[in-house]
Scaffold this motif. Structure first.
Motif, mmCIF file in Angstrom:
data_model
loop_
_atom_site.group_PDB
_atom_site.id
_atom_site.type_symbol
_atom_site.label_atom_id
_atom_site.label_comp_id
_atom_site.label_asym_id
_atom_site.label_seq_id
_atom_site.Cartn_x
_atom_site.Cartn_y
_atom_site.Cartn_z
ATOM 1 N N ILE A 75 0.824 -1.210 0.000
ATOM 2 C CA ILE A 75 0.000 0.000 0.000
ATOM 3 C C ILE A 75 0.857 1.258 0.000
ATOM 4 O O ILE A 75 0.397 2.337 -0.335
ATOM 5 C CB ILE A 75 -0.965 -0.008 1.211
ATOM 6 N N ASN A 76 2.135 1.118 0.366
ATOM 7 C CA ASN A 76 3.050 2.260 0.468
ATOM 8 C C ASN A 76 3.966 2.346 -0.749
ATOM 9 O O ASN A 76 4.859 1.506 -0.906
ATOM 10 C CB ASN A 76 3.919 2.142 1.723
ATOM 11 N N PRO A 77 3.808 3.353 -1.594
ATOM 12 C CA PRO A 77 4.690 3.481 -2.767
ATOM 13 C C PRO A 77 6.157 3.606 -2.391
ATOM 14 O O PRO A 77 7.027 3.093 -3.099
ATOM 15 C CB PRO A 77 4.177 4.759 -3.452
ATOM 16 N N ASN A 78 6.457 4.291 -1.284
ATOM 17 C CA ASN A 78 7.866 4.466 -0.918
ATOM 18 C C ASN A 78 8.518 3.141 -0.529
ATOM 19 O O ASN A 78 9.718 2.942 -0.748
ATOM 20 C CB ASN A 78 8.010 5.489 0.216
ATOM 21 N N LEU A 79 7.739 2.202 0.030
ATOM 22 C CA LEU A 79 8.297 0.896 0.348
ATOM 23 C C LEU A 79 8.564 0.098 -0.928
ATOM 24 O O LEU A 79 9.541 -0.653 -1.009
ATOM 25 C CB LEU A 79 7.368 0.117 1.269
ATOM 26 N N LEU A 80 7.711 0.253 -1.918
ATOM 27 C CA LEU A 80 7.964 -0.400 -3.198
ATOM 28 C C LEU A 80 9.243 0.136 -3.833
ATOM 29 O O LEU A 80 10.021 -0.631 -4.422
ATOM 30 C CB LEU A 80 6.783 -0.199 -4.149
ATOM 31 N N GLU A 81 9.472 1.438 -3.703
ATOM 32 C CA GLU A 81 10.712 2.012 -4.222
ATOM 33 C C GLU A 81 11.914 1.429 -3.502
ATOM 34 O O GLU A 81 12.964 1.183 -4.111
ATOM 35 C CB GLU A 81 10.691 3.544 -4.094
ATOM 36 N N LEU A 82 11.771 1.196 -2.198
ATOM 37 C CA LEU A 82 12.841 0.573 -1.430
ATOM 38 C C LEU A 82 13.067 -0.859 -1.897
ATOM 39 O O LEU A 82 14.217 -1.309 -2.055
ATOM 40 C CB LEU A 82 12.491 0.602 0.057
ATOM 41 N N ALA A 83 11.979 -1.584 -2.135
ATOM 42 C CA ALA A 83 12.103 -2.961 -2.615
ATOM 43 C C ALA A 83 12.791 -3.009 -3.980
ATOM 44 O O ALA A 83 13.568 -3.929 -4.264
ATOM 45 C CB ALA A 83 10.723 -3.610 -2.688
ATOM 46 N N LYS A 84 12.531 -2.024 -4.804
ATOM 47 C CA LYS A 84 13.129 -1.998 -6.143
ATOM 48 C C LYS A 84 14.641 -1.844 -6.100
ATOM 49 O O LYS A 84 15.335 -2.227 -7.057
ATOM 50 C CB LYS A 84 12.504 -0.873 -6.973
ATOM 51 N N THR A 85 15.167 -1.296 -5.025
ATOM 52 C CA THR A 85 16.619 -1.132 -4.927
ATOM 53 C C THR A 85 17.338 -2.474 -4.817
ATOM 54 O O THR A 85 18.564 -2.531 -4.944
ATOM 55 C CB THR A 85 17.000 -0.249 -3.721
ATOM 56 N N ARG A 86 16.587 -3.555 -4.592
ATOM 57 C CA ARG A 86 17.195 -4.882 -4.571
ATOM 58 C C ARG A 86 17.568 -5.348 -5.977
ATOM 59 O O ARG A 86 18.250 -6.369 -6.140
ATOM 60 C CB ARG A 86 16.238 -5.892 -3.926
ATOM 61 N N GLU A 87 17.110 -4.631 -6.985
ATOM 62 C CA GLU A 87 17.449 -4.907 -8.378
ATOM 63 C C GLU A 87 17.146 -6.356 -8.756
ATOM 64 O O GLU A 87 17.991 -7.097 -9.244
ATOM 65 C CB GLU A 87 18.921 -4.565 -8.651
ATOM 66 N N LEU A 88 15.906 -6.744 -8.512
ATOM 67 C CA LEU A 88 15.457 -8.086 -8.844
ATOM 68 C C LEU A 88 15.169 -8.185 -10.341
ATOM 69 O O LEU A 88 14.889 -7.177 -10.998
ATOM 70 C CB LEU A 88 14.205 -8.421 -8.027
ATOM 71 N N PRO A 89 15.227 -9.367 -10.911
ATOM 72 C CA PRO A 89 15.069 -9.509 -12.362
ATOM 73 C C PRO A 89 13.694 -9.035 -12.847
ATOM 74 O O PRO A 89 12.664 -9.540 -12.393
ATOM 75 C CB PRO A 89 15.258 -11.011 -12.601
ATOM 76 N N GLU A 90 13.693 -8.089 -13.761
ATOM 77 C CA GLU A 90 12.449 -7.498 -14.244
ATOM 78 C C GLU A 90 11.590 -8.497 -14.998
ATOM 79 O O GLU A 90 10.368 -8.341 -15.060
ATOM 80 C CB GLU A 90 12.751 -6.289 -15.131
ATOM 81 N N GLU A 91 12.205 -9.521 -15.568
ATOM 82 C CA GLU A 91 11.429 -10.518 -16.294
ATOM 83 C C GLU A 91 10.670 -11.432 -15.347
ATOM 84 O O GLU A 91 9.777 -12.176 -15.772
ATOM 85 C CB GLU A 91 12.336 -11.348 -17.203
ATOM 86 N N VAL A 92 10.997 -11.363 -14.060
ATOM 87 C CA VAL A 92 10.317 -12.179 -13.050
ATOM 88 C C VAL A 92 9.450 -11.338 -12.131
ATOM 89 O O VAL A 92 8.303 -11.694 -11.847
ATOM 90 C CB VAL A 92 11.339 -12.980 -12.208
ATOM 91 N N VAL A 93 9.977 -10.215 -11.651
ATOM 92 C CA VAL A 93 9.320 -9.431 -10.603
ATOM 93 C C VAL A 93 8.774 -8.116 -11.136
ATOM 94 O O VAL A 93 9.486 -7.353 -11.800
ATOM 95 C CB VAL A 93 10.300 -9.135 -9.446
#
Length: 217
Positions: A75-93
């Protein structure tokens, strides 16, 4: 004048900064967490996963290793931005802003996962949440929940309401205090409340944690 205690859970999670330390990586229970991780790998390999309340992406990082796809929501966009810093594979996540209690998302899913979130769902809302998940994931979809167990002498409860929901007080950086729903479910309460809503339900109890696996019906 008494100090104001806030109750906005989304705001609380947007402001806290110690996800792993508080909820997940308990130094006294790492062996149990390893068992849960291995079981999760067995269950989620090749699945198209809807992840609820992903936070900073702790579990998303794990799921990305073996799931076919993961839509990680919060529900929190800023937490999603934090999760994105893990640089997970875009073809999966992929990531999406969504309320875990009623995730309005598009996608074709075979499984739903929530780590350390179910304890924040009020008892009187649980049936509605399961109904919403069934609509999104579909009947027969796999449901996996992982959460904290009540530990005698360690777990602190601030109060219990008339519905049986328990609450804790947490402090965020800056000193503001939040009262947060945190229910600690026994095996019997999980079966009583969720048994009629699910099929093939199993509850696995570990030191400090529990894991529920079931099929939506």
């Amino acid at each position: 004048m008494s100090e104001t205690v806030k109750t906005d859970m989304a705001e609380y999670y947007a402001r806290r900064d110690n996800f792993d330390e508080e909820d997940v990586e308990n130094p006294d229970a790492m062996d149990a967490l390893d068992e849960i991780m291995e079981r999760l790998r067995e269950l989620m390999t090749g699945q198209r996963v809807l992840e609820l309340a992903c936070g900073d992406g702790y579990w998303t990082d794990e799921l990305a290793e073996y799931a076919e796809s993961v839509l990680a929501t919060d529900i929190n966009p800023n937490l999603l931005e934090l999760a994105k810093t893990r640089e997970l594979p875009e073809e999966v996540v992929q990531f999406a802003v969504a309320d875990a209690r009623d995730p309005q998302v598009d996608g074709s899913f075979t499984a739903c996962f929530a780590g350390f979130w179910w304890s924040h769902v009020r008892r009187q809302d649980q049936a509605d949440v399961i109904a919403c998940l069934t609509k999104v994931v579909g009947k027969g979809g796999l449901l996996v929940l992982v959460d904290n167990s009540f530990i005698e002498g360690e777990t602190v409860i601030a109060r219990t309401d008339a519905e049986g929901n328990t609450y804790q007080i947490h402090t965020v950086p800056g000193g503001e205090r939040y009262e947060i729903v945190k229910n600690y479910h026994t095996d019997s309460t999980l079966r009583k409340r969720l048994g009629p809503l699910l099929r093939d339900m199993r509850v696995h109890r570990y030191d400090h944690y529990w894991m529920l696996t079931a099929r939506l019906k």
